[in-house]
Design an enzyme around this catalytic site. Structure first.
Site, PDB file in Angstrom:
ATOM      1  N   ARG A  63       0.836  -1.200   0.000  1.00  0.00           N
ATOM      2  CA  ARG A  63       0.000   0.000   0.000  1.00  0.00           C
ATOM      3  C   ARG A  63       0.876   1.257   0.000  1.00  0.00           C
ATOM      4  NH1 ARG A  63      -2.652   2.591   3.554  1.00  0.00           N
ATOM      5  NH2 ARG A  63      -1.862   1.452   5.351  1.00  0.00           N
ATOM      6  N   ARG A 108       1.127  16.424  13.821  1.00  0.00           N
ATOM      7  CA  ARG A 108       2.208  16.871  14.727  1.00  0.00           C
ATOM      8  C   ARG A 108       1.755  17.901  15.743  1.00  0.00           C
ATOM      9  NH1 ARG A 108       5.049  17.867  10.077  1.00  0.00           N
ATOM     10  NH2 ARG A 108       4.963  20.122  10.355  1.00  0.00           N
ATOM     11  N   TYR A 141     -11.184  20.593   2.308  1.00  0.00           N
ATOM     12  CA  TYR A 141     -12.616  20.394   2.043  1.00  0.00           C
ATOM     13  C   TYR A 141     -12.782  20.255   0.531  1.00  0.00           C
ATOM     14  CZ  TYR A 141     -17.622  21.353   2.701  1.00  0.00           C
ATOM     15  OH  TYR A 141     -18.994  21.278   2.708  1.00  0.00           O
ATOM     16  N   ARG A 146     -22.214   7.733  -0.366  1.00  0.00           N
ATOM     17  CA  ARG A 146     -22.346   8.747  -1.436  1.00  0.00           C
ATOM     18  C   ARG A 146     -21.457   9.923  -1.044  1.00  0.00           C
ATOM     19  NH1 ARG A 146     -22.785  13.714  -1.198  1.00  0.00           N
ATOM     20  NH2 ARG A 146     -24.908  14.216  -0.618  1.00  0.00           N
ATOM     21  N   LYS A 199     -15.086  17.935   7.217  1.00  0.00           N
ATOM     22  CA  LYS A 199     -16.196  18.722   7.767  1.00  0.00           C
ATOM     23  C   LYS A 199     -15.837  19.188   9.171  1.00  0.00           C
ATOM     24  CE  LYS A 199     -19.485  18.302   4.523  1.00  0.00           C
ATOM     25  NZ  LYS A 199     -20.401  19.298   3.973  1.00  0.00           N
ATOM     26  N   GLU A 244     -23.561  12.693   7.351  1.00  0.00           N
ATOM     27  CA  GLU A 244     -22.947  13.251   6.153  1.00  0.00           C
ATOM     28  C   GLU A 244     -22.803  12.203   5.063  1.00  0.00           C
ATOM     29  OE1 GLU A 244     -22.038  16.629   6.145  1.00  0.00           O
ATOM     30  OE2 GLU A 244     -21.898  16.266   3.998  1.00  0.00           O
ATOM     31  N   ASP A 245     -23.237  12.543   3.892  1.00  0.00           N
ATOM     32  CA  ASP A 245     -22.997  11.736   2.696  1.00  0.00           C
ATOM     33  C   ASP A 245     -23.457  10.278   2.827  1.00  0.00           C
ATOM     34  OD1 ASP A 245     -22.098  14.108   1.772  1.00  0.00           O
ATOM     35  OD2 ASP A 245     -20.074  13.465   1.269  1.00  0.00           O
ATOM     36  N   ASP A 250     -26.727  16.930   7.152  1.00  0.00           N
ATOM     37  CA  ASP A 250     -26.172  18.118   6.494  1.00  0.00           C
ATOM     38  C   ASP A 250     -26.595  18.208   5.025  1.00  0.00           C
ATOM     39  OD1 ASP A 250     -24.476  20.324   6.123  1.00  0.00           O
ATOM     40  OD2 ASP A 250     -22.865  19.013   5.424  1.00  0.00           O
ATOM     41  N   ASP A 251     -26.602  17.080   4.338  1.00  0.00           N
ATOM     42  CA  ASP A 251     -26.900  17.109   2.895  1.00  0.00           C
ATOM     43  C   ASP A 251     -28.354  17.473   2.634  1.00  0.00           C
ATOM     44  OD1 ASP A 251     -24.291  16.141   1.818  1.00  0.00           O
ATOM     45  OD2 ASP A 251     -24.774  14.543   3.224  1.00  0.00           O
ATOM     46  N   ALA A 254     -32.829  14.680  -7.880  1.00  0.00           N
ATOM     47  CA  ALA A 254     -33.863  14.479  -6.861  1.00  0.00           C
ATOM     48  C   ALA A 254     -33.373  13.496  -5.818  1.00  0.00           C
ATOM     49  CB  ALA A 254     -35.149  13.986  -7.527  1.00  0.00           C
ATOM     50  N   ALA A 275     -29.985  15.806  -1.501  1.00  0.00           N
ATOM     51  CA  ALA A 275     -29.774  17.254  -1.539  1.00  0.00           C
ATOM     52  C   ALA A 275     -30.914  17.940  -2.301  1.00  0.00           C
ATOM     53  CB  ALA A 275     -28.423  17.559  -2.179  1.00  0.00           C
ATOM     54  N   ASN A 316     -20.724  18.665  -6.227  1.00  0.00           N
ATOM     55  CA  ASN A 316     -19.303  18.607  -5.872  1.00  0.00           C
ATOM     56  C   ASN A 316     -18.720  17.255  -6.264  1.00  0.00           C
ATOM     57  OD1 ASN A 316     -19.333  21.138  -4.464  1.00  0.00           O
ATOM     58  ND2 ASN A 316     -20.457  20.118  -2.831  1.00  0.00           N
ATOM     59  N   ASN A 334     -22.428  26.501  -0.747  1.00  0.00           N
ATOM     60  CA  ASN A 334     -22.052  25.232  -0.110  1.00  0.00           C
ATOM     61  C   ASN A 334     -22.563  25.224   1.323  1.00  0.00           C
ATOM     62  OD1 ASN A 334     -20.266  23.280   1.390  1.00  0.00           O
ATOM     63  ND2 ASN A 334     -19.522  22.982  -0.693  1.00  0.00           N
TER      64      ASN A 334
HETATM   65  N1  LIG Z   1     -23.275  22.467  -2.631  1.00  0.00           N
HETATM   66  C1  LIG Z   1     -23.602  21.800  -1.553  1.00  0.00           C
HETATM   67  O1  LIG Z   1     -23.574  22.327  -0.422  1.00  0.00           O
HETATM   68  C2  LIG Z   1     -23.993  20.380  -1.659  1.00  0.00           C
HETATM   69  C3  LIG Z   1     -23.844  19.682  -2.817  1.00  0.00           C
HETATM   70  N2  LIG Z   1     -24.226  18.365  -2.886  1.00  0.00           N
HETATM   71  C4  LIG Z   1     -23.975  17.680  -4.128  1.00  0.00           C
HETATM   72  O2  LIG Z   1     -25.194  17.261  -4.696  1.00  0.00           O
HETATM   73  C5  LIG Z   1     -24.970  16.148  -5.520  1.00  0.00           C
HETATM   74  C6  LIG Z   1     -26.082  15.158  -5.317  1.00  0.00           C
HETATM   75  O3  LIG Z   1     -26.137  14.696  -3.995  1.00  0.00           O
HETATM   76  P1  LIG Z   1     -27.330  13.710  -3.536  1.00  0.00           P
HETATM   77  O4  LIG Z   1     -28.628  14.359  -3.769  1.00  0.00           O
HETATM   78  O5  LIG Z   1     -27.089  13.254  -2.164  1.00  0.00           O
HETATM   79  O6  LIG Z   1     -27.073  12.521  -4.540  1.00  0.00           O
HETATM   80  P2  LIG Z   1     -28.028  11.398  -5.073  1.00  0.00           P
HETATM   81  O7  LIG Z   1     -27.175  10.413  -5.752  1.00  0.00           O
HETATM   82  O8  LIG Z   1     -28.938  10.970  -3.989  1.00  0.00           O
HETATM   83  O9  LIG Z   1     -28.936  12.153  -6.145  1.00  0.00           O
HETATM   84  C7  LIG Z   1     -28.537  12.462  -7.434  1.00  0.00           C
HETATM   85  C8  LIG Z   1     -29.777  12.789  -8.223  1.00  0.00           C
HETATM   86  O10 LIG Z   1     -29.370  13.242  -9.495  1.00  0.00           O
HETATM   87  C9  LIG Z   1     -30.170  12.614 -10.467  1.00  0.00           C
HETATM   88  N3  LIG Z   1     -29.491  12.558 -11.754  1.00  0.00           N
HETATM   89  C10 LIG Z   1     -28.565  11.669 -12.180  1.00  0.00           C
HETATM   90  N4  LIG Z   1     -28.261  11.900 -13.461  1.00  0.00           N
HETATM   91  C11 LIG Z   1     -29.011  12.945 -13.858  1.00  0.00           C
HETATM   92  C12 LIG Z   1     -29.170  13.631 -15.082  1.00  0.00           C
HETATM   93  N5  LIG Z   1     -28.477  13.272 -16.164  1.00  0.00           N
HETATM   94  N6  LIG Z   1     -30.038  14.668 -15.129  1.00  0.00           N
HETATM   95  C13 LIG Z   1     -30.734  15.052 -14.042  1.00  0.00           C
HETATM   96  N7  LIG Z   1     -30.630  14.411 -12.858  1.00  0.00           N
HETATM   97  C14 LIG Z   1     -29.787  13.382 -12.762  1.00  0.00           C
HETATM   98  C15 LIG Z   1     -30.465  11.239  -9.902  1.00  0.00           C
HETATM   99  O11 LIG Z   1     -31.599  10.658 -10.508  1.00  0.00           O
HETATM  100  C16 LIG Z   1     -30.703  11.611  -8.440  1.00  0.00           C
HETATM  101  O12 LIG Z   1     -32.044  12.007  -8.272  1.00  0.00           O
HETATM  102  C17 LIG Z   1     -23.566  15.633  -5.177  1.00  0.00           C
HETATM  103  O13 LIG Z   1     -22.686  15.983  -6.207  1.00  0.00           O
HETATM  104  C18 LIG Z   1     -23.193  16.404  -3.935  1.00  0.00           C
HETATM  105  O14 LIG Z   1     -21.822  16.695  -3.891  1.00  0.00           O
HETATM  106  C19 LIG Z   1     -24.775  17.709  -1.836  1.00  0.00           C
HETATM  107  C20 LIG Z   1     -24.929  18.351  -0.646  1.00  0.00           C
HETATM  108  C21 LIG Z   1     -24.510  19.730  -0.460  1.00  0.00           C
HETATM  109  C1  LIG Z   2     -20.992  19.758   0.365  1.00  0.00           C
HETATM  110  C2  LIG Z   2     -21.550  18.464   0.642  1.00  0.00           C
HETATM  111  O1  LIG Z   2     -21.980  18.187   1.750  1.00  0.00           O
HETATM  112  C3  LIG Z   2     -21.629  17.493  -0.410  1.00  0.00           C
HETATM  113  O2  LIG Z   2     -21.280  17.796  -1.549  1.00  0.00           O
HETATM  114  O3  LIG Z   2     -22.057  16.374  -0.132  1.00  0.00           O
HETATM  115 MG   LIG Z   3     -22.261  16.144   2.021  1.00  0.00          MG
END
Ligand SMILES: NC(=O)C1=CN([C@@H]2O[C@H](COP(=O)(O)OP(=O)(O)OC[C@H]3O[C@@H](n4cnc5c(N)ncnc54)[C@H](O)[C@@H]3O)[C@@H](O)[C@H]2O)C=CC1
Ligand SMILES: CC(=O)C(=O)O
Ligand SMILES: [Mg+2]
Length: 626
Positions: A91, A125, A146, A199, A217, A288-289, A311-312, A348, A351, A467, A512
């Site tokens: 590793r 450290r 982050y 995720r 975080k 988270e996630d 958080d999400d 959907a 988030a 992200n 964010n």
């Molecule tokens: N900016 C922020 O503070 C945050 C950003 N996020 C980001 O949001 C994203 C999604 O997170 P989750 O909802 O937990 O993931 P998830 O995997 O539960 O949901 C993803 C969604 O996107 C949809 N999707 C996939 N391909 C698609 C397409 N071609 N067109 C339209 N929709 C499509 C899926 O059907 C699903 O509904 C991640 O990239 C995460 O990093 C999440 C939390 C906070």
């Molecule tokens: C920012 C955050 O929580 C996420 O992308 O999942």
């Molecule tokens: Mg998150």
């Protein structure tokens, strides 16, 4: 034997080990072990727990056997898989070789991973110095500890892993967690960030390697909220992984089986929650996630009994609401016009649905908070997921998303069908806002952005919030160059502002949840609230929305710069405390009991928050015998 001669003896042993190590690696004779020394005679140690892991003489890292882990109070302090010394070296060597290739985490910083390593070594450290560097240079290093770099770190964590940080609970630990929590050396833990790695950002299932997101975080909890770093605990719950690559990687540090499902999964999370709240009854747990299917279920399961939030789902919702209200103000309109906004959401999941629910409730509140208002607010949203536009014609709809599915007839009237593509939806709806939480990089294609030029808004808002950087639905350059200079832009990971020519700047906001979760945690801690209510989350979001001045908002600046994160976190925490007191949830913290809390005015609450924030200053140390 004197200490000196013992050290000499150990040095020669170490040398022998190293020579054997080199032979083993050079000859690729991975069966040879360098761990057997001195005819298997045991070595007496006078330490346990983290003291052993932090002692280079005795530490074996992931090679501690399970019986040794139990004997030495190490269970839970290491990733669950026991590795042979040969695997450890493989590793290490694989990682060493990889260093020679320039690591890239996105468009800006080809050296981000090298920076992360240097910061991580400092973290190991000297915590005070680490946090001083982070706080004083937050703009430069937040993107390293982050998003976006933390995503890359999670992807490569098996190679990057050196000294463990945090606790690991695995499906193998069922029945043991209540005692394992006592292996953690600190009697006081204020904040836990827990993930099951299913995720991570938009990078999918990264299994045990997701621990790095919990660490990142919590770095922000310390840097932004001034939570004492001795009282934070990153946690990974390893229930397996469905990532086929990791399942077949001989150097993977986690449990190599498919994820537990159903009641078996719930039993593990229940046991973890019971164990941590038994040892630290006042702790706050941030989920988270977690993949969406569990994110909502776990939130419903625990939110009325434990001090926890997701958080999400909840942090992201608040940040998005603040941004959406900013987008209304940026058009020179009052916030109360928010219910007139047409919003297309791509994604959907946890988030996206979190944002949709919160935005609908906010609109309904502005419209009088009646059932009718809540119903009518629904027609402001169009949800497009992996299968296109969501309507009631869809065969199987996730229950969380169902309430945003259009009736077929109503969709027809708009010239839209079940499964319509994002570009079709944007063309027909001409939305005020296009918000992405899809985890699909580039989803807001040229075609989609071209269609948005016909938006009925005077200042369309484009929020590619996924992200890390590579998953952003579009870049600010694409948005500004295609849709025009007069947009509002906010992305989940940081991008640089865009030069629009003539000295004008196209502002790139970072939308964010980092602008809310540290203040939600700090406010909950200092109020001693029993739970984290919707009202407290709403207060946090409104505080963030009100933070920017009229002038800033009109200039397209709808979120604070990261350099102000400690200041905004203070304000968010104060708003959360105020709401917890008003809802009669606050039980107080230390000498500030609920009665005293109730007497504080706005300014006194702000002072109370400020004085309870940890700062990275060296204390004077005095030796005291046990
Ligand atoms: N900016 C922020 O503070 C945050 C950003 N996020 C980001 O949001 C994203 C999604 O997170 P989750 O909802 O937990 O993931 P998830 O995997 O539960 O949901 C993803 C969604 O996107 C949809 N999707 C996939 N391909 C698609 C397409 N071609 N067109 C339209 N929709 C499509 C899926 O059907 C699903 O509904 C991640 O990239 C995460 O990093 C999440 C939390 C906070
Ligand atoms: C920012 C955050 O929580 C996420 O992308 O999942
Ligand atoms: Mg998150």
């Amino acid at each position: 034997m004197s200490n000196f001669s013992r050290k000499l003896r150990l040095s020669s042993t170490l040398l022998k080990r190293l020579q054997q190590n080199v032979t083993a690696v050079n000859s690729k004779n991975v069966c040879r072990s360098f761990t057997t020394t001195e005819g298997h005679r045991p070595t007496l140690v006078h330490k346990r727990s983290l003291d052993i892991l932090h002692d280079p003489w005795f530490n074996k890292g992931t090679a501690f056997s399970m019986t040794e882990r139990d004997r030495l109070n190490l269970r839970g302090l290491l990733p669950p898989t026991v590795m042979s010394s040969e695997q450890q070296i493989q590793r290490f060597m694989a990682d060493l070789k990889r260093l020679q290739v320039n690591a890239r985490d996105g468009p800006f910083d080809p050296n981000a991973l090298a920076k992360w390593r240097i910061l991580n070594r400092l973290h190991d450290r000297n915590e005070t110095m680490y946090y001083k560097v982070l706080i004083d240079n937050i703009e430069e290093y937040a993107p390293v500890v982050y998003t976006p770099t933390v995503g890359l770190v999670c992807q490569k964590y098996s190679g990057l892993f050196r000294r463990p940080r945090g606790m690991y609970f695995s499906s193998e630990d069922r029945g043991e967690m209540m005692s394992m929590v006592y292996n953690w050396p600190s009697d006081q833990v204020d904040m836990i960030v827990v993930t099951d790695g299913s995720r991570i950002l938009g990078l999918g299932d990264l299994g045990v390697q997701g621990i790095a997101i919990a660490i990142g975080k919590l770095d922000l909890y310390v840097a932004a909220a001034g939570i004492n770093p001795q009282r934070v605990l990153p946690v990974m719950i390893d229930v397996g992984t469905n990532n086929e690559k990791l399942l077949h990687d001989p150097l993977y540090l986690g449990i190599q089986q498919h994820r537990l499902e159903g009641d078996e999964y719930l039993a593990v999370i229940d046991e973890f929650m019971n164990a941590v709240f038994t040892r630290w009854p006042h702790v706050i747990v941030q989920f988270e996630d977690f993949q969406s299917k569990w994110a909502f279920k776990l939130l419903q399961r625990y939110r009325n009994n434990y001090r926890m939030f997701n958080d999400d789902v909840q942090g992201t919702a608040g940040v998005a609401i603040a941004g959406l209200l900013g987008a209304v103000r940026a058009q020179g309109r009052p916030m109360i016009d928010f219910p007139k906004m047409k919003i297309v959401v791509a994604g959907a999941g946890s988030a996206g649905i979190g944002v949709l629910n919160a935005a609908r409730k906010t609109m309904a509140r502005m419209l009088g908070n009646t059932e009718v208002a809540f119903e009518s607010a629904r027609s402001q949203f169009w949800v497009v997921d992996a299968n296109g536009l969501l309507t009631e014609a869809r065969d199987s709809i996730d229950p969380e998303a169902r309430r945003f599915a259009w009736k077929v007839k109503e969709a027809d009237r708009q010239g839209l069908k079940e499964g319509a593509s994002l570009v079709e939806v944007v063309r027909q709806v001409k939305p005020d806002v296009l918000l992405g939480l899809s985890a699909v990089g580039g989803l807001f294609s040229k075609e989609v952005l071209e269609a948005l030029k016909d938006s009925t808004s005077t200042r369309p808002a484009i929020f590619p919030m996924s992200n890390p950087t590579t998953n952003a639905e579009c870049t600010p350059e694409e948005a500004y160059s295609i849709v025009g200079d007069n947009i509002i832009f906010a992305s989940g990971s940081p991008f640089k502002n865009v030069e629009l020519g003539g000295g004008r700047i196209g502002h790139c906001n970072q939308g964010n949840n980092m602008y809310l979760f540290p203040g939600i945690g700090l406010g909950t801690l200092l109020s001693g609230s029993r739970i984290i209510s919707d009202g407290m989350l709403q207060a946090a979001a409104e505080c963030l929305a009100a933070y920017m001045t009229e002038e800033e908002v009109l200039n397209g600046i709808i979120y604070p710069p990261i350099s102000k994160i400690r200041d905004i976190t203070k304000e968010v925490a104060a708003a959360v405390i105020k709401e917890a007191v008003e809802e009669d949830l606050a039980e107080g913290y230390r000498e500030m009991d609920s009665h005293e809390l109730r007497k504080l005015n706005q300014e006194e609450i702000a002072n109370y928050v400020e004085t309870n924030m940890w700062s990275p200053d060296y204390p004077t140390l005095i030796y005291k015998e046990d």
